[in-house]
Design an enzyme around this catalytic site. Structure first.
Site, mmCIF file in Angstrom:
data_model
loop_
_atom_site.group_PDB
_atom_site.id
_atom_site.type_symbol
_atom_site.label_atom_id
_atom_site.label_comp_id
_atom_site.label_asym_id
_atom_site.label_seq_id
_atom_site.Cartn_x
_atom_site.Cartn_y
_atom_site.Cartn_z
ATOM 1 N N SER A 286 -3.314 -7.943 2.566
ATOM 2 C CA SER A 286 -3.040 -7.530 4.200
ATOM 3 C C SER A 286 -3.506 -8.721 4.620
ATOM 4 C CB SER A 286 -4.111 -6.818 4.884
ATOM 5 O OG SER A 286 -3.907 -5.313 3.559
ATOM 6 N N ARG B 145 -1.881 -5.688 -8.509
ATOM 7 C CA ARG B 145 -0.295 -6.322 -8.274
ATOM 8 C C ARG B 145 -0.539 -8.101 -9.715
ATOM 9 N NH1 ARG B 145 -2.590 -8.128 -3.119
ATOM 10 N NH2 ARG B 145 -4.787 -7.656 -3.645
ATOM 11 N N HIS C 193 1.008 -1.276 0.344
ATOM 12 C CA HIS C 193 -0.174 0.460 -0.242
ATOM 13 C C HIS C 193 0.488 1.436 -0.005
ATOM 14 C CE1 HIS C 193 -2.969 -3.027 2.402
ATOM 15 N NE2 HIS C 193 -3.839 -2.677 1.150
ATOM 16 N N LYS D 145 -16.256 -7.425 5.698
ATOM 17 C CA LYS D 145 -15.528 -9.355 5.975
ATOM 18 C C LYS D 145 -15.436 -8.466 7.577
ATOM 19 C CE LYS D 145 -12.608 -7.806 2.557
ATOM 20 N NZ LYS D 145 -11.874 -7.121 1.675
HETATM 21 O O1 PNS Z 1 -8.934 -2.843 -0.109
HETATM 22 P P1 PNS Z 1 -9.990 -3.372 -0.612
HETATM 23 O O2 PNS Z 1 -11.340 -3.998 0.605
HETATM 24 O O3 PNS Z 1 -9.739 -3.987 -1.956
HETATM 25 O O4 PNS Z 1 -11.039 -1.913 -0.650
HETATM 26 C C1 PNS Z 1 -12.614 -2.350 -1.307
HETATM 27 C C2 PNS Z 1 -13.546 -0.704 -1.532
HETATM 28 C C3 PNS Z 1 -13.272 0.199 -0.304
HETATM 29 C C4 PNS Z 1 -12.003 0.191 -2.580
HETATM 30 C C5 PNS Z 1 -14.781 -0.936 -2.139
HETATM 31 O O5 PNS Z 1 -14.984 -1.887 -0.698
HETATM 32 C C6 PNS Z 1 -15.526 -0.204 -2.054
HETATM 33 O O6 PNS Z 1 -15.696 1.287 -2.448
HETATM 34 N N1 PNS Z 1 -16.889 0.500 -0.846
HETATM 35 C C7 PNS Z 1 -17.825 1.423 -0.535
HETATM 36 C C8 PNS Z 1 -19.055 1.154 -1.139
HETATM 37 C C9 PNS Z 1 -19.055 1.251 -2.351
HETATM 38 O O7 PNS Z 1 -18.877 2.613 -3.049
HETATM 39 N N2 PNS Z 1 -19.197 0.157 -3.305
HETATM 40 C C10 PNS Z 1 -19.872 0.664 -4.382
HETATM 41 C C11 PNS Z 1 -18.882 -0.147 -5.533
HETATM 42 S S1 PNS Z 1 -18.278 -1.037 -7.112
#
Ligand code: PNS
Length: 170
Positions: free
Chosen positions: A128, A90, A17, A41
């Site tokens: 992570s 990645r 990150h 999660k």
């Molecule tokens: O580190 P991660 O778990 O891959 O991050 C995922 C994240 C936080 C970017 C994604 O889950 C998110 O944007 N969540 C907010 C809810 C949202 O906007 N959902 C619609 C996106 S398509």
């Protein structure tokens, strides 16, 4: 001045990150690290702990801000007046999920662009969930996270030892 948002669960924030953050800072004037409140999660670290870990892992500077958000990312983007989402890639395996999210966010707000930055090859294997798994199984994660995160992980796992919680979930 261009502000980008780097969203994620950051459970915990890793050197991978950090690598993406540095690359984003090389392109944009300011980067807001946006920590999602409910990653969907069962996170190992609380929201406050995830924020604290990030603050203790990144260099201090007015060009980096750490914020939390709940709900839709596009709504948070509007709140902070940014239209650029930064995501790290990645491997090809990341692409399908990220592509779907990027297109969905664009559907929700056509003004928003998602910029994908390729991680350093040194961190292509790093996630992570792998950090959590290795730490739970007693392995060394010192070279994968900041010294602060390493310490907090050890303390967290020592506290959980008798609880039997499942910390292997991604
Ligand atoms: O580190 P991660 O778990 O891959 O991050 C995922 C994240 C936080 C970017 C994604 O889950 C998110 O944007 N969540 C907010 C809810 C949202 O906007 N959902 C619609 C996106 S398509």
């Amino acid at each position: 001045m261009t502000t980008a948002v780097y969203p994620g669960s950051f459970d915990p924030f890793t050197n991978g990150h950090q690598d993406i953050l540095e690359r984003a800072l090389g392109i944009f004037d300011k980067v807001i690290i946006a920590v999602v409140r409910n990653p969907g999660k069962n996170p190992l670290f609380t929201l406050d702990e995830r924020v604290e870990i990030i603050k203790n892992s990144i260099p201090a500077g007015s060009n980096i801000q750490v914020e939390c958000f709940n709900g839709l990312l596009v709504d948070f983007m509007k709140k902070v007046d940014s239209r650029i989402i930064v995501k790290g890639l990645r491997a090809v395996s990341d692409f399908e999920f990220e592509f779907q999210m990027a297109l969905m966010n664009r559907k929700l707000n056509p003004e928003i662009e998602t910029v994908f930055l390729m991680t350093s090859a040194d961190y292509a294997f790093l996630s992570s969930s792998k950090v959590r798994e290795i730490a739970v199984l007693g392995g060394e994660v010192k070279c994968l996270v900041s010294p602060y995160t390493d310490e907090v992980l050890r303390k967290k796992l020592a506290g959980k030892q008798s609880g039997g919680e499942n910390v292997e979930k991604d």
